[in-house]
Design a protein around this motif. Sequence first.
Motif, PDB file in Angstrom:
ATOM      1  N   UNK A 256       0.894  -1.138   0.073  1.00  0.00           N
ATOM      2  CA  UNK A 256      -0.194  -0.085  -0.044  1.00  0.00           C
ATOM      3  C   UNK A 256       0.855   1.257   0.256  1.00  0.00           C
ATOM      4  N   UNK A 257       1.957   1.162   0.731  1.00  0.00           N
ATOM      5  CA  UNK A 257       2.726   2.541   0.890  1.00  0.00           C
ATOM      6  C   UNK A 257       3.227   2.875  -0.596  1.00  0.00           C
ATOM      7  N   UNK A 258       3.863   1.725  -1.215  1.00  0.00           N
ATOM      8  CA  UNK A 258       4.699   1.971  -2.577  1.00  0.00           C
ATOM      9  C   UNK A 258       3.327   2.483  -3.592  1.00  0.00           C
ATOM     10  N   UNK A 259       2.308   1.871  -3.600  1.00  0.00           N
ATOM     11  CA  UNK A 259       1.181   2.346  -4.497  1.00  0.00           C
ATOM     12  C   UNK A 259       0.815   3.838  -4.372  1.00  0.00           C
ATOM     13  N   UNK A 260       0.688   4.094  -2.881  1.00  0.00           N
ATOM     14  CA  UNK A 260       0.083   5.554  -2.706  1.00  0.00           C
ATOM     15  C   UNK A 260       1.051   6.343  -2.934  1.00  0.00           C
ATOM     16  N   UNK A 261       2.470   6.122  -2.844  1.00  0.00           N
ATOM     17  CA  UNK A 261       3.523   7.153  -3.087  1.00  0.00           C
ATOM     18  C   UNK A 261       3.530   7.224  -4.697  1.00  0.00           C
ATOM     19  N   UNK A 262       3.357   6.265  -5.379  1.00  0.00           N
ATOM     20  CA  UNK A 262       3.323   6.502  -6.866  1.00  0.00           C
ATOM     21  C   UNK A 262       2.173   7.194  -7.356  1.00  0.00           C
ATOM     22  N   UNK A 263       1.085   6.872  -6.888  1.00  0.00           N
ATOM     23  CA  UNK A 263      -0.140   7.775  -7.149  1.00  0.00           C
ATOM     24  C   UNK A 263      -0.093   9.179  -6.596  1.00  0.00           C
ATOM     25  N   UNK A 264       0.727   9.824  -5.667  1.00  0.00           N
ATOM     26  CA  UNK A 264       0.765  10.977  -5.272  1.00  0.00           C
ATOM     27  C   UNK A 264       1.598  11.471  -6.281  1.00  0.00           C
ATOM     28  N   UNK A 265       2.850  10.836  -6.856  1.00  0.00           N
ATOM     29  CA  UNK A 265       3.664  11.249  -7.751  1.00  0.00           C
ATOM     30  C   UNK A 265       3.038  11.928  -9.095  1.00  0.00           C
ATOM     31  N   UNK A 266       1.908  11.296  -9.228  1.00  0.00           N
ATOM     32  CA  UNK A 266       1.088  11.618 -10.544  1.00  0.00           C
ATOM     33  C   UNK A 266       0.333  12.820 -10.353  1.00  0.00           C
ATOM     34  N   UNK A 267       0.268  13.507  -8.977  1.00  0.00           N
ATOM     35  CA  UNK A 267      -0.566  14.613  -8.906  1.00  0.00           C
ATOM     36  C   UNK A 267      -1.993  14.411  -8.940  1.00  0.00           C
ATOM     37  N   UNK A 268      -2.461  15.586  -9.976  1.00  0.00           N
ATOM     38  CA  UNK A 268      -3.896  15.500 -10.029  1.00  0.00           C
ATOM     39  C   UNK A 268      -4.526  14.665 -11.299  1.00  0.00           C
ATOM     40  N   UNK A 269      -3.862  13.667 -11.553  1.00  0.00           N
ATOM     41  CA  UNK A 269      -3.952  12.858 -12.775  1.00  0.00           C
ATOM     42  C   UNK A 269      -5.401  12.135 -12.424  1.00  0.00           C
ATOM     43  N   UNK A 270      -6.225  12.123 -13.589  1.00  0.00           N
ATOM     44  CA  UNK A 270      -7.810  11.446 -13.177  1.00  0.00           C
ATOM     45  C   UNK A 270      -7.773  10.101 -14.136  1.00  0.00           C
ATOM     46  N   UNK A 271      -8.284   9.394 -13.877  1.00  0.00           N
ATOM     47  CA  UNK A 271      -8.741   8.095 -14.147  1.00  0.00           C
ATOM     48  C   UNK A 271      -7.444   7.165 -14.369  1.00  0.00           C
ATOM     49  N   UNK A 272      -6.738   6.935 -13.227  1.00  0.00           N
ATOM     50  CA  UNK A 272      -5.833   5.945 -12.996  1.00  0.00           C
ATOM     51  C   UNK A 272      -6.363   4.395 -12.944  1.00  0.00           C
ATOM     52  N   UNK A 273      -5.702   3.696 -13.750  1.00  0.00           N
ATOM     53  CA  UNK A 273      -6.043   2.081 -13.612  1.00  0.00           C
ATOM     54  C   UNK A 273      -5.079   1.369 -12.757  1.00  0.00           C
ATOM     55  N   UNK A 274      -5.089   1.008 -11.665  1.00  0.00           N
ATOM     56  CA  UNK A 274      -4.198   0.025 -10.902  1.00  0.00           C
ATOM     57  C   UNK A 274      -4.263  -1.375 -11.225  1.00  0.00           C
ATOM     58  N   UNK A 275      -3.433  -1.997 -11.911  1.00  0.00           N
ATOM     59  CA  UNK A 275      -3.644  -3.438 -12.170  1.00  0.00           C
ATOM     60  C   UNK A 275      -2.694  -4.398 -11.479  1.00  0.00           C
ATOM     61  N   UNK A 276      -3.462  -5.098 -10.563  1.00  0.00           N
ATOM     62  CA  UNK A 276      -2.843  -6.167  -9.644  1.00  0.00           C
ATOM     63  C   UNK A 276      -2.612  -7.239 -10.279  1.00  0.00           C
ATOM     64  N   UNK A 277      -1.658  -7.854 -10.406  1.00  0.00           N
ATOM     65  CA  UNK A 277      -1.286  -9.294 -10.907  1.00  0.00           C
ATOM     66  C   UNK A 277      -1.406 -10.447  -9.967  1.00  0.00           C
ATOM     67  N   UNK A 278      -1.432 -10.062  -8.609  1.00  0.00           N
ATOM     68  CA  UNK A 278      -1.647 -11.131  -7.669  1.00  0.00           C
ATOM     69  C   UNK A 278      -2.512 -10.638  -6.523  1.00  0.00           C
ATOM     70  N   UNK A 279      -2.618 -11.606  -5.302  1.00  0.00           N
ATOM     71  CA  UNK A 279      -3.670 -11.116  -4.254  1.00  0.00           C
ATOM     72  C   UNK A 279      -3.085 -10.160  -3.417  1.00  0.00           C
ATOM     73  N   UNK A 280      -1.676 -10.087  -3.271  1.00  0.00           N
ATOM     74  CA  UNK A 280      -0.997  -8.923  -2.400  1.00  0.00           C
ATOM     75  C   UNK A 280      -1.078  -7.640  -3.315  1.00  0.00           C
TER      76      UNK A 280
END
Length: 257
Positions: free
Chosen positions: A23-47
């Motif tokens: 979660x920490x890494x995902x949040x950090x990456x998304x915050x780097x995108x700033x105000x970008x809209x319509x971001x799709x996070x694709x998870x390849x496993x349960x974690x």
Amino acid sequence: MTVLALAPASQVPEGTLLAAPDAESVVARLLELGDAENVLVVATDRAGLEAARAARLVLGGEGLGVLHHPVPPTASFVALAALRMLPPVALGLAPALLAAVAHDSRTAALLSSVSALDTPRPSMSLDLASRLPGSVFRVDWTAQTVARAESIDLPAGIAAVTTASERPVREVDAAAWGPTQIQLETDGAFWGAKRWFEATVLLRPLEETVGALLRPDVVAAAHRCASCGRHVAGELCVFCQIPVLSGAAPVHSGGHV
């Protein structure tokens, strides 16, 4: 960039935005995108799925979509390449695109053992055969079947994405599947076998598969989410995570090979 993959860098198309499946890494990456809209996070496993959901709760808003796509690494590579071609306004149709890509490709593997395989689940006799030295099994991911076989037996296409263990299960000539070959480095964790060979053969250009989905008549037939109003496909809106209303107009791929 509108697609964030929670997968190893060696298993995604070049230039794909990545994050570790926590979660920490995902949040950090998304915050780097700033105000970008319509971001799709694709998870390849349960974690990755759990991390994406946690990030969505932390950041809130309806601009973050979550998509779980637990498929073999070569199939995941092809799927991510296709998803990156979707315009931001069409990311809600991602489940339909994944179905179309699966239809326009074939994925199979040769394994030295299927005792750790859950999907597709081998029979008890095949599980026992995994304990015999020299056994080789063919897993047809597209058909969801497992059998004892020496050949991977895939059709010719326009490109092949492959991955293999350092010690091969059997020698395979990927050149027979098309003019383009892409080799990935994986650890074989998906299959749970010491030796493996996996391939996805693309039967149709991804641009055609994506273009068929985005035809005006196909998009017009797609249902809209009752909450966010986006065009959606599948059982859930990937952005709101609420069920698509029953009786929704199906989203077709516009014709396949």
